[in-house]
Motif scaffolding. Structure first.
Motif, mmCIF file in Angstrom:
data_model
loop_
_atom_site.group_PDB
_atom_site.id
_atom_site.type_symbol
_atom_site.label_atom_id
_atom_site.label_comp_id
_atom_site.label_asym_id
_atom_site.label_seq_id
_atom_site.Cartn_x
_atom_site.Cartn_y
_atom_site.Cartn_z
ATOM 1 N N HIS A 59 0.841 -1.201 0.000
ATOM 2 C CA HIS A 59 0.000 0.000 0.000
ATOM 3 C C HIS A 59 0.876 1.251 0.000
ATOM 4 O O HIS A 59 1.873 1.333 0.719
ATOM 5 N N ASP A 61 0.484 5.233 0.617
ATOM 6 C CA ASP A 61 -0.258 6.399 1.081
ATOM 7 C C ASP A 61 0.252 7.627 0.326
ATOM 8 O O ASP A 61 1.461 7.893 0.324
ATOM 9 N N HIS A 88 -1.973 1.530 -9.732
ATOM 10 C CA HIS A 88 -3.347 1.773 -9.298
ATOM 11 C C HIS A 88 -4.259 0.614 -9.676
ATOM 12 O O HIS A 88 -5.164 0.258 -8.932
ATOM 13 N N THR A 165 -6.730 7.159 -3.716
ATOM 14 C CA THR A 165 -6.737 5.945 -2.900
ATOM 15 C C THR A 165 -6.478 4.743 -3.803
ATOM 16 O O THR A 165 -6.503 4.834 -5.029
ATOM 17 N N GLY A 166 -6.261 3.598 -3.169
ATOM 18 C CA GLY A 166 -6.127 2.352 -3.905
ATOM 19 C C GLY A 166 -4.824 2.178 -4.640
ATOM 20 O O GLY A 166 -4.758 1.433 -5.627
#
Length: 205
Positions: A59, A61, A88, A165-166
């Motif tokens: 992940h 951020d 992504h 996000t993601g």
């Protein structure tokens, strides 16, 4: 995250997007051997589509910058490549790092949103060094920089990256044309994001 704080990513915390032919940890380093013929590319110019290159992702951020370091001594053949993949989802990713083209190490970035584009900057003076590639989000754009042990940060690309996000990020390696390529990754870290395009980030101790 303060400007001084760094978070080292342990290799085992990542998950493989397309496992390589082999990988192993040696002390603090990760050695990766990609399978011949795998890559990341979508349609443009060549017509083919690849999203099967190995990348070790975690992940990401957008409030942090991500850095990956690796050694260049094994880069000898056309399209030998390694660096940092910003992912992504299928068809929406950016890969950046060093790629051999015309016999010369090149700072190479492929930005993909359905179609890929490719930018190259020759850095023959970096041959055999340890290289660090860095990505940081600022205003829905990604700032990509690179440096070597002997050479200062260079801003090599500012590209659209409008995904709040993601997102995942981590080291990748590809060997489209030959067997036997092995990359030694030396570092994977999260740190403070860029605040200004024209201010170099700090160098880790």
């Amino acid at each position: 995250m303060t400007q001084q704080r760094r978070q080292r990513m342990e290799w085992h915390t990542g998950a493989w997007l397309n496992p390589p032919q082999s990988f192993r940890e040696e002390g603090e380093f990760l050695k990766v051997s990609p399978e011949k013929g795998r890559d990341f590319w979508k349609k443009t110019l060549y017509g083919f589509e690849y999203e099967d290159g190995p990348a070790l992702l975690a992940h990401w951020d957008p409030e942090t910058a991500v850095e990956v370091s690796f050694q260049l001594d094994s880069f000898t053949e056309l399209y030998d490549q390694a660096g940092l993949l910003l992912y992504h989802g299928p068809g929406q990713w950016t890969k950046t790092g060093i790629e051999i083209n015309d016999g010369i190490p090149q700072l190479a970035t492929v930005v993909t949103d359905g179609y890929s584009d490719w930018s190259l900057t020759a850095v023959p003076e970096w041959a055999g060094e340890e290289v660090t590639v860095r990505a940081s989000i600022l205003k829905e754009a990604v700032i990509i920089r690179a440096r070597s042990k002997k050479h200062a940060w260079r801003t090599i690309r500012v590209a659209r990256f409008p995904y709040p996000t993601g997102n995942q990020a981590g080291p990748f390696a590809c060997s489209p044309t030959r067997e036997g390529f092995e990359v030694t990754f030396t570092r994977w870290e999260l740190t403070a994001p860029d605040q200004d395009l024209h201010v170099d980030p700090p160098v880790e101790a």
